[in-house]
Design a protein around this motif. Sequence first.
Motif, short mmCIF file in Angstrom:
data_model
loop_
_atom_site.label_atom_id
_atom_site.label_comp_id
_atom_site.label_asym_id
_atom_site.label_seq_id
_atom_site.Cartn_x
_atom_site.Cartn_y
_atom_site.Cartn_z
N PRO A 119 32.62 65.60 -34.47
CA PRO A 119 31.94 64.33 -35.16
C PRO A 119 30.38 64.48 -34.65
CG PRO A 119 33.08 63.49 -32.84
CD PRO A 119 33.73 65.06 -33.14
N LEU A 120 29.59 64.02 -35.81
CA LEU A 120 28.13 64.44 -35.80
C LEU A 120 27.66 63.26 -34.83
CD1 LEU A 120 26.17 66.49 -36.84
CD2 LEU A 120 25.80 64.93 -38.88
N ASP A 121 27.88 63.54 -33.53
CA ASP A 121 27.42 62.55 -32.59
C ASP A 121 26.13 62.84 -31.71
OD1 ASP A 121 27.01 60.81 -30.24
OD2 ASP A 121 29.38 60.34 -30.54
N MET A 122 26.19 63.75 -30.98
CA MET A 122 25.08 64.17 -30.00
C MET A 122 24.52 63.22 -29.00
SD MET A 122 22.67 66.56 -32.69
CE MET A 122 23.48 67.76 -33.88
N ARG A 123 25.12 62.17 -28.62
CA ARG A 123 24.59 61.46 -27.87
C ARG A 123 24.93 61.63 -26.32
NH1 ARG A 123 27.08 55.84 -29.68
NH2 ARG A 123 28.85 57.15 -29.84
N MET A 124 24.19 61.84 -25.49
CA MET A 124 24.28 62.16 -24.15
C MET A 124 25.14 61.01 -23.34
SD MET A 124 21.03 64.54 -22.75
CE MET A 124 20.83 66.15 -23.56
N GLY A 128 23.93 53.90 -28.57
CA GLY A 128 22.60 54.35 -29.25
C GLY A 128 22.89 54.82 -30.61
N VAL A 129 21.88 55.44 -31.33
CA VAL A 129 22.09 55.97 -32.57
C VAL A 129 22.46 57.55 -32.56
CG1 VAL A 129 20.48 56.92 -34.65
CG2 VAL A 129 19.96 54.75 -33.55
N THR A 130 23.27 57.90 -33.39
CA THR A 130 23.89 59.28 -33.66
C THR A 130 23.18 60.00 -34.52
OG1 THR A 130 25.32 58.61 -35.30
CG2 THR A 130 26.04 58.12 -32.91
N ALA A 131 23.64 61.26 -34.44
CA ALA A 131 22.89 62.22 -35.31
C ALA A 131 23.35 61.89 -36.88
CB ALA A 131 23.38 63.71 -35.02
N ALA A 132 24.73 61.31 -36.84
CA ALA A 132 25.15 61.06 -38.34
C ALA A 132 24.27 59.92 -38.85
CB ALA A 132 26.43 60.49 -38.22
N ASP A 133 23.63 59.10 -37.89
CA ASP A 133 22.92 57.84 -38.26
C ASP A 133 21.58 58.33 -39.01
OD1 ASP A 133 24.95 55.92 -37.50
OD2 ASP A 133 23.98 56.00 -35.53
N ILE A 134 21.22 59.47 -38.28
CA ILE A 134 19.65 59.87 -38.82
C ILE A 134 20.07 60.43 -40.11
CG2 ILE A 134 18.15 61.71 -38.15
CD1 ILE A 134 18.37 60.95 -35.24
N GLN A 202 18.92 71.16 -32.78
CA GLN A 202 17.99 71.02 -31.48
C GLN A 202 17.21 69.59 -31.68
OE1 GLN A 202 15.66 74.01 -29.43
NE2 GLN A 202 13.94 73.02 -30.40
N ALA A 203 16.58 69.60 -32.84
CA ALA A 203 15.62 68.45 -33.33
C ALA A 203 16.45 67.19 -33.34
CB ALA A 203 15.02 68.77 -34.46
N LEU A 204 17.71 67.18 -33.80
CA LEU A 204 18.48 66.19 -34.02
C LEU A 204 18.88 65.54 -32.43
CD1 LEU A 204 20.58 66.72 -36.89
CD2 LEU A 204 19.04 65.01 -36.83
N ARG A 205 19.31 66.43 -31.75
CA ARG A 205 19.59 66.17 -30.30
C ARG A 205 18.54 65.57 -29.43
NH1 ARG A 205 19.39 70.95 -27.07
NH2 ARG A 205 17.76 69.86 -26.16
N VAL A 208 17.88 61.89 -31.00
CA VAL A 208 19.11 61.07 -30.59
C VAL A 208 18.95 60.53 -29.41
CG1 VAL A 208 21.43 60.93 -30.25
CG2 VAL A 208 20.88 61.85 -32.47
N ASN A 209 18.29 61.42 -28.27
CA ASN A 209 18.36 61.13 -26.91
C ASN A 209 17.08 60.85 -26.22
OD1 ASN A 209 21.38 61.63 -26.28
ND2 ASN A 209 20.65 63.56 -27.03
N ASP A 210 16.08 60.57 -27.26
CA ASP A 210 14.60 60.51 -26.76
C ASP A 210 14.36 61.32 -25.42
OD1 ASP A 210 12.02 59.75 -26.83
OD2 ASP A 210 12.51 57.83 -25.54
N GLU A 211 14.84 62.76 -25.86
CA GLU A 211 14.66 63.63 -24.38
C GLU A 211 13.28 63.84 -23.86
OE1 GLU A 211 16.73 67.39 -24.89
OE2 GLU A 211 18.26 66.25 -25.96
#
Length: 316
Positions: A119-124, A128-134, A202-205, A208-211
Amino acid sequence: MSPHAPVLLNEVLEALAPQAGDVIIDATFGAGGYTRAILKTGATVIALDRDPTVQPHADAVANDYPQTFRLIRTPFSGLAEAFAQSGEAKLDGVVFDIGVSSMQLDQAERGFSFMRDGPLDMRMSDEGVTAADIVNAWDHGPMAHIFKLYGDERQSGRVATAILRRRVERPFERTLDLAEVVEKALGGRRGAPIHPATRVFQALRIAVNDELGELRAGLEAAEATLAPGGRLAVVTFHSLEDRIVKAFLTERTGNAPGGSRHAPTAVETRKPSFTLTFKGAREAGEAETVGNPRARSAKLRAAVRTDAAPWGRIAA
């Protein structure tokens, strides 16, 4: 075997110099590699992690060190609150290990990797918002902006256009689906050393996580919470993160350029809140990189807290 080998472990321990009775925050617990090594010195560890899947690793550490270990579920921005919650009187060290871990990449259901379908998630965390949401909702401009800013993708506009065209037909839900669209938009692999989707994922991750925002907040919290003489160690794996850490330490040690002797800046009039443990960044040696390829891009920067007042907010 730990699913995630701690990078630059010996160098991190040298920078932290933990001793019996010290209190150390491991701000990225993961599988507990740094934590276990610190606990062996007799120090107490307050471990932080926003990833709920680390709990089994934390339970195993707690079983071995019930009196000197605790895990608090929080991102970097909650560091100061977590320390206050711990009830400890003095913080002697903080270590950050920035970015996604190999065990997160290996979990297809987390959606971090374009090499495994999930699933296109990427949340740590699980919020919150997922990569799919973006990719399914953002406009072209903002999407292309993060691909360029966080992924250094030179064809960011082309990729964003391809995503918008495809999502009209059906929304993105899976990692391999997105990776295929990105690959086609960039003209295929054509012998490229890395997969064409690498920078976009990488950009999406990061988004998504406001790294990067969390890193800035974590550094500010460490500065505000460390006792005089407390040690800070930060391991990064990407130039964006390393640039933030380098700029923070350059400023906080009083080595930032600029200003005038006739009109000193606010930076020049403040007392340094840190002194560097060593100049520049430490990198992994050949033996470590052979055994752990992830270590090739790792950089360690370290500093010691002075008794000056914290400077506070970091400029974005």
